[in-house]
Design a protein around this motif. Structure first.
Motif, short mmCIF file in Angstrom:
data_model
loop_
_atom_site.label_atom_id
_atom_site.label_comp_id
_atom_site.label_asym_id
_atom_site.label_seq_id
_atom_site.Cartn_x
_atom_site.Cartn_y
_atom_site.Cartn_z
N ALA A 1 0.82 -1.22 0.00
CA ALA A 1 0.00 0.00 0.00
C ALA A 1 0.86 1.27 0.00
CB ALA A 1 -0.94 0.00 1.19
N ASP A 2 1.97 1.25 0.72
CA ASP A 2 2.81 2.45 0.77
C ASP A 2 3.57 2.69 -0.54
OD1 ASP A 2 4.29 0.15 1.39
OD2 ASP A 2 5.84 1.32 2.41
N GLN A 3 3.65 1.69 -1.39
CA GLN A 3 4.34 1.82 -2.67
C GLN A 3 3.42 2.31 -3.79
OE1 GLN A 3 7.68 1.34 -3.36
NE2 GLN A 3 7.81 1.32 -1.13
N VAL A 4 2.12 2.23 -3.58
CA VAL A 4 1.16 2.61 -4.62
C VAL A 4 1.37 4.05 -5.06
CG1 VAL A 4 -1.30 3.00 -5.08
CG2 VAL A 4 -0.55 0.90 -3.97
N MET A 5 1.63 4.94 -4.13
CA MET A 5 1.80 6.35 -4.47
C MET A 5 3.09 6.60 -5.26
SD MET A 5 -1.03 7.35 -3.54
CE MET A 5 -0.90 9.05 -3.97
N LEU A 6 4.01 5.64 -5.23
CA LEU A 6 5.26 5.79 -5.97
C LEU A 6 5.17 5.24 -7.40
CD1 LEU A 6 7.83 4.82 -3.19
CD2 LEU A 6 7.23 7.11 -4.01
N ARG A 7 4.07 4.62 -7.75
CA ARG A 7 3.96 4.01 -9.08
C ARG A 7 4.22 4.98 -10.23
NH1 ARG A 7 -0.97 0.08 -7.90
NH2 ARG A 7 0.23 -1.61 -6.96
N PRO A 8 3.78 6.23 -10.14
CA PRO A 8 4.09 7.13 -11.25
C PRO A 8 5.58 7.23 -11.56
CG PRO A 8 2.36 8.07 -9.92
CD PRO A 8 2.87 6.85 -9.18
#
Length: 190
Positions: free
Chosen positions: A97-104
């Protein structure tokens, strides 16, 4: 004589690619848009876990794209190889979940790569003699651009690399699509 035979064997795949011309280049461009669309559907941060069918869709799309450029110009083969490499890097990232925001961070280079492939294929396409399906191809690619433009908006932090994007992109693409349908309608009537 042997040199001439070797040269002919090296040029045969390129000649067969050129023989398919505009339709082949259109398929390459459209498939690249489809890959980006499937990828954005799968990695959409506003929905929970991505639908595995979407992941399979973009993976199949990359394989299909590799086959489409297999005998084509080296520049397109390299661009598809880069698209695949960047997709594999994204897939290797943790899905917590904490990596989702880094996907871009990993999706932006894929979109940029797809746009670069599209520009290269467009240059080759435009260098060909006029094709009776050009209006249809343009319309389908404009629809794919519009879809991708809408999809990138759901992320909020994705770059937009689609050719010719500006503040009035939605309105301009809408007008191009309406005009495209008009051209098709008038060519069917004539």
């Amino acid at each position: 004589m042997r040199s001439l035979l070797c040269l002919a064997l090296m040029l045969f795949p390129l000649a067969s690619f050129a023989a398919s011309g505009a339709e082949q280049l259109f398929k390459i461009r459209y498939q690249a848009f489809a890959i980006s669309s499937e990828l954005l559907l799968y990695y959409n941060p506003n929905q929970g876990a991505g639908d595995p069918r979407r992941a399979e869709g973009y993976r199949r799309g990359v394989s299909r794209l590799q086959r489409l450029v297999g005998s084509g110009p080296t520049v397109l083969q390299e661009a598809v190889g880069e698209l695949q490499r960047l997709t594999e890097i994204l897939e290797a990232q943790p899905s917590s979940a904490d990596q989702v925001m880094l996907r871009p961070t990993w999706i932006n280079p894929i979109l940029e790569s797809q746009a670069s492939l599209d520009r290269q294929a467009e240059r080759l396409y435009n260098a060909l003699p006029d094709d009776p399906r050009r209006s249809q191809h343009t319309l389908q690619l404009d629809l794919a651009r519009l879809l991708l433009l809408y999809q990138t908006r759901t992320f909020g932090s994705l770059g937009v690399y689609v050719t010719g994007i500006s503040d009035d992109s939605f309105a301009r693409l809408d007008q191009q699509i309406i005009a495209g349908f008009g051209r098709l309608r008038s060519s069917d009537a004539g």
